[in-house]
Design an enzyme around this catalytic site. Sequence first.
Site, PDB file in Angstrom:
ATOM      1  N   LEU A 283     -16.160 -36.312  37.388  1.00  0.00           N
ATOM      2  CA  LEU A 283     -15.065 -36.728  38.268  1.00  0.00           C
ATOM      3  C   LEU A 283     -15.580 -37.941  39.017  1.00  0.00           C
ATOM      4  O   LEU A 283     -16.708 -37.933  39.503  1.00  0.00           O
ATOM      5  CB  LEU A 283     -14.679 -35.618  39.244  1.00  0.00           C
ATOM      6  CG  LEU A 283     -13.848 -34.451  38.686  1.00  0.00           C
ATOM      7  CD1 LEU A 283     -13.671 -33.372  39.748  1.00  0.00           C
ATOM      8  CD2 LEU A 283     -12.493 -34.926  38.178  1.00  0.00           C
ATOM      9  N   ASP A 284     -14.750 -38.992  39.106  1.00  0.00           N
ATOM     10  CA  ASP A 284     -15.247 -40.211  39.740  1.00  0.00           C
ATOM     11  C   ASP A 284     -15.364 -40.053  41.255  1.00  0.00           C
ATOM     12  O   ASP A 284     -14.997 -39.021  41.829  1.00  0.00           O
ATOM     13  CB  ASP A 284     -14.402 -41.431  39.348  1.00  0.00           C
ATOM     14  CG  ASP A 284     -12.963 -41.339  39.818  1.00  0.00           C
ATOM     15  OD1 ASP A 284     -12.729 -40.804  40.912  1.00  0.00           O
ATOM     16  OD2 ASP A 284     -12.063 -41.822  39.105  1.00  0.00           O
ATOM     17  N   LEU A 285     -15.866 -41.088  41.888  1.00  0.00           N
ATOM     18  CA  LEU A 285     -16.210 -41.041  43.311  1.00  0.00           C
ATOM     19  C   LEU A 285     -15.058 -40.576  44.189  1.00  0.00           C
ATOM     20  O   LEU A 285     -15.235 -39.764  45.100  1.00  0.00           O
ATOM     21  CB  LEU A 285     -16.680 -42.430  43.762  1.00  0.00           C
ATOM     22  CG  LEU A 285     -17.137 -42.583  45.209  1.00  0.00           C
ATOM     23  CD1 LEU A 285     -18.427 -41.816  45.451  1.00  0.00           C
ATOM     24  CD2 LEU A 285     -17.322 -44.061  45.559  1.00  0.00           C
TER      25      LEU A 285
END
Length: 324
Positions: free
Chosen positions: A191-193
């Site tokens: 999951l991205d930032l």
Amino acid sequence: MIKDKAKKKKISFKTGTLAFRTKASAKDLKKTRSDLPQNTAADAQKAQKKVTQDFGAGARRSRKSEGKRTDAYERSGLPQNTAADAPKDKERVAKRMAAAGLCSRRDAEKWIADGRVWVNGEKLLTPACVVGKDDEIVVDGVALKEKETPRMWCYHKPVGLLTTHKDPQGRPTVFENLPKSLPRVISVGRLDLNSEGLLLLTTDGELARPIELPSRGWKRQYRVRIHGQITQEMIKKAAQGLTIDGIHYAPCVIEVEENQSGGKNQWVKVTLTEGKNREIRRLMESFGLQVARLIRISYGPFQLGSLPVGEVREIPYKVIKEQL
């Protein structure tokens, strides 16, 4: 007359021998030439001379070349094996490291190239090595534990954490903020930032890889708050699949949540089958919409549910076995 017959027989024998030699030499020379990308007349003559010298005597290995080991694998001092000829009770050393939850298989190969891995007291110089249960593997001076029963957790990832073990820029990561009671784990996908929600964690790298692949058919579902209003035309386009900046995205399902008060923001549910990097954000940007919040609520059969932010929930092994 008897002498003439004997003479003719002798000549015929010699002629036959010469023809046999010529035929065999030409055949071997042709084979030799096929192994050379470019040949000259001088090369052909050398090859002919070599074939003539070796003909009838057979090729012999020199003791010098037999004793000399130049291959990197041989220099490691380990028996030369490949995955193809490995016994059933053995496996690639990188696979063993990944299965122990130490790292991914790709990272394991990098660690081997960096000289961080030892097998049976010998530094490993190539990942082309298979190991059995009795082989001792040491990584960074620490012995690799025997393969244990795989474990898996649901983790509620908060916004602001990178899904990586170490960030060169020093930003906070998921693995630095996990509960201290957890063993070393790796993530199933990322999951991205700025995304949050369900992130699967496991101790078994070999378990993680097949779960990530679209071929398994597990769907990922997200709640997405967008700035703007999505239309039925946009939903139809997404259902057909889109190509954005040269990257093709598989068809996805977008559903508008009910009982919304209206306004500039809107909540939708998006179901993906692939989950490419920043897929939902790029999809919405192509429609002129901006993602304000993105929460993954399910990954295949596993649900986020009411799991608090930053907490983990272990999945029973029986459930893992049933699903996988």
